[in-house]
Write an enzyme that holds these catalytic residues in place. Structure first.
Site, mmCIF file in Angstrom:
data_model
loop_
_atom_site.group_PDB
_atom_site.id
_atom_site.type_symbol
_atom_site.label_atom_id
_atom_site.label_comp_id
_atom_site.label_asym_id
_atom_site.label_seq_id
_atom_site.Cartn_x
_atom_site.Cartn_y
_atom_site.Cartn_z
ATOM 1 N N GLY A 12 0.816 -1.204 0.000
ATOM 2 C CA GLY A 12 0.000 0.000 0.000
ATOM 3 C C GLY A 12 0.852 1.256 0.000
ATOM 4 N N ARG A 22 13.556 10.144 -2.469
ATOM 5 C CA ARG A 22 14.409 11.329 -2.688
ATOM 6 C C ARG A 22 15.706 11.227 -1.889
ATOM 7 N NH1 ARG A 22 14.446 16.219 0.339
ATOM 8 N NH2 ARG A 22 15.041 18.081 -0.841
ATOM 9 N N VAL A 24 17.185 8.479 -0.620
ATOM 10 C CA VAL A 24 18.027 7.375 -1.096
ATOM 11 C C VAL A 24 18.749 7.784 -2.374
ATOM 12 C CG1 VAL A 24 17.999 5.035 -2.051
ATOM 13 C CG2 VAL A 24 16.645 5.565 -0.013
ATOM 14 N N ARG A 73 1.112 -5.083 -5.428
ATOM 15 C CA ARG A 73 1.308 -6.333 -4.691
ATOM 16 C C ARG A 73 1.486 -7.432 -5.717
ATOM 17 N NH1 ARG A 73 -2.277 -3.427 -1.316
ATOM 18 N NH2 ARG A 73 -1.551 -3.344 0.845
ATOM 19 N N GLY A 103 5.664 -2.448 3.980
ATOM 20 C CA GLY A 103 5.278 -3.031 5.255
ATOM 21 C C GLY A 103 5.815 -4.433 5.472
ATOM 22 N N ASP A 104 5.086 -5.217 6.284
ATOM 23 C CA ASP A 104 5.548 -6.559 6.652
ATOM 24 C C ASP A 104 5.742 -7.464 5.437
ATOM 25 O OD1 ASP A 104 5.788 -6.381 9.466
ATOM 26 O OD2 ASP A 104 3.623 -6.501 9.691
ATOM 27 N N THR A 126 3.862 2.348 5.877
ATOM 28 C CA THR A 126 2.464 1.920 5.879
ATOM 29 C C THR A 126 1.698 2.818 6.833
ATOM 30 O OG1 THR A 126 0.895 0.184 6.529
ATOM 31 C CG2 THR A 126 3.073 0.109 7.544
ATOM 32 N N ASP A 128 -0.821 2.192 8.583
ATOM 33 C CA ASP A 128 -1.427 1.497 9.722
ATOM 34 C C ASP A 128 -0.540 1.455 10.965
ATOM 35 O OD1 ASP A 128 -3.895 0.805 8.488
ATOM 36 O OD2 ASP A 128 -2.863 -0.757 7.370
ATOM 37 N N ASP A 130 1.593 -0.682 11.860
ATOM 38 C CA ASP A 130 1.478 -2.022 12.451
ATOM 39 C C ASP A 130 2.601 -2.954 12.031
ATOM 40 O OD1 ASP A 130 0.779 -2.287 9.799
ATOM 41 O OD2 ASP A 130 -0.967 -3.546 10.162
ATOM 42 N N MET A 170 -9.342 2.963 8.539
ATOM 43 C CA MET A 170 -8.550 1.785 8.184
ATOM 44 C C MET A 170 -7.922 1.157 9.430
ATOM 45 S SD MET A 170 -6.718 2.714 4.566
ATOM 46 C CE MET A 170 -7.669 2.593 3.046
ATOM 47 N N GLY A 171 -7.642 -0.138 9.302
ATOM 48 C CA GLY A 171 -7.039 -0.896 10.387
ATOM 49 C C GLY A 171 -7.666 -2.275 10.472
ATOM 50 N N ALA A 187 -13.367 11.312 20.732
ATOM 51 C CA ALA A 187 -14.467 10.399 20.405
ATOM 52 C C ALA A 187 -15.074 9.798 21.670
ATOM 53 C CB ALA A 187 -13.968 9.287 19.487
ATOM 54 N N LYS A 214 -25.121 16.443 26.212
ATOM 55 C CA LYS A 214 -24.401 16.386 24.943
ATOM 56 C C LYS A 214 -25.306 15.755 23.889
ATOM 57 C CE LYS A 214 -19.832 15.516 23.034
ATOM 58 N NZ LYS A 214 -18.472 15.049 23.305
ATOM 59 N N GLU A 223 -11.828 -0.734 10.764
ATOM 60 C CA GLU A 223 -12.506 -1.634 9.830
ATOM 61 C C GLU A 223 -12.358 -3.103 10.202
ATOM 62 O OE1 GLU A 223 -10.803 -1.169 5.954
ATOM 63 O OE2 GLU A 223 -8.743 -1.447 6.672
#
Length: 320
Positions: A12, A22, A24, A73, A103-104, A126, A128, A130, A170-171, A187, A214, A223
């Site tokens: 992703g 840039r 590298v 991918r 990512g992983d 990534t 996420d 994670d 996302m997640g 939240a 409130k 998700e």
């Protein structure tokens, strides 16, 4: 012969990947390397889609999201034939070092190439946050700010119409975005794959909050724990509150990188070249305790950065 570095982005896309590319390219050229960009990740390696990069190639890209090298991918890379083709192309183009941004899954691909004799370096990218071995991944801060900006706009409508606004982010397997964005926006409830909140408890919180005056609420849903529309249906069935669902989707991946992402990305890209210069290869460039370090892949995969439950508990206390 002049040593050659190839760089690719895989999996992703994430804001800040261009800053890594840039860094590298320009630091590699500064130290006398030839640097090649590979289009579309491991698929591009298989196809031999290598292009010589110059300082000019990466001019004006740092402020843009996505990746100028494109990403994909590659299922073919996972096959015996595809992997053999990738090895042949790397050797045919006389690539001495491969820098992989992703990512992983991208790190797993780099580790497999390492076993086959290719020197690799991985930079974590990534949204996420994670990825194993690192406490921070490039793109996470930008994604957080994108979610926060969206929620603040959604809040205006939720307050005007006295609704419960449910925002799906996302997640799939990790709730870092939902947790940190939920804390940042105040939240009333945050639903994570790691700590799924019982819908009955969510409804109780909403009712108590409403009784204190409130008239609207924000709920963040990762998700991976539930679909926003399913949560809305359950809340509507158990309470009298009107709900509204927003699924942010790919908007979280795009946009101009934040200063934090571009700074860390630039430093990590430079660190990748530094480690190549020291022949400290087959490493993940990781962020640990506020420092950039290099970890062997086998050590990196043993360390997973989970959510901080104390932050989750704090978000619940502050949302009263």
């Amino acid at each position: 012969m002049v040593k050659r570095i190839a760089v690719l982005t895989s999996g992703g896309d994430a804001p800040g990947m261009n800053a890594v590319i840039r860094a590298v390219v320009r630091k590699g050229i500064h130290h006398g390397f030839e640097v090649f960009g590979v289009q579309r990740g491991y698929e591009g390696v298989i196809q031999g889609d290598f292009h010589l990069m110059t300082d000019h190639s990466v001019g004006g890209i740092i402020q843009h999201g996505g990746t100028v090298l494109k990403t994909a991918r590659s299922e073919a890379f996972k096959t015996e034939e595809g992997f053999a083709a990738a090895l042949q192309q790397l050797k045919a183009h006389y690539i001495d070092y491969l820098v992989v941004i992703g990512g992983d899954g991208s790190m797993a691909g780099a580790a497999k190439l390492t076993e086959a004799g290719i020197a690799t370096i991985v930079v974590p990218g990534t949204i996420d946050n994670d990825m194993a071995g690192t406490e921070y991944t490039i793109g996470f801060d930008t994604a957080l700010n994108t979610v926060l900006e969206a929620v603040n706009k959604i809040r205006d409508t939720a307050a005007s119409h006295e609704r419960v606004a449910i925002v799906e982010v996302m997640g799939r397997s990790a709730g870092h975005i939902a947790l940190m964005a939920g804390l940042a926006c105040g939240a009333e409830a945050i639903l994570l794959p790691e700590e799924p909140l019982d819908i009955g408890t969510v409804c109780e919180r909403l009712i108590k909050s409403h009784s204190r005056g409130k008239l609207y609420s924000i709920i963040l849903v990762a998700e991976g724990v539930a679909k926003g529309f399913d949560i809305a249906g359950e809340i509507s069935a158990k309470t009298k509150f009107e709900t509204h669902v927003t699924v942010l989707g790919y908007i979280q991946r795009g946009g101009n990188p934040t200063a934090t992402d571009n700074i860390i990305a630039s430093r990590m890209g430079a660190a990748a070249v530094d480690n190549i210069l020291q022949d400290n290869v087959n490493q993940l460039i990781a962020w640990q305790q506020g420092q950039i370090v290099a970890l062997p892949y086998d050590a990196a995969v043993k360390t997973k950065h989970g959510i901080d439950l104390s932050i989750y508990e704090l978000a619940g206390i502050l949302a009263r």
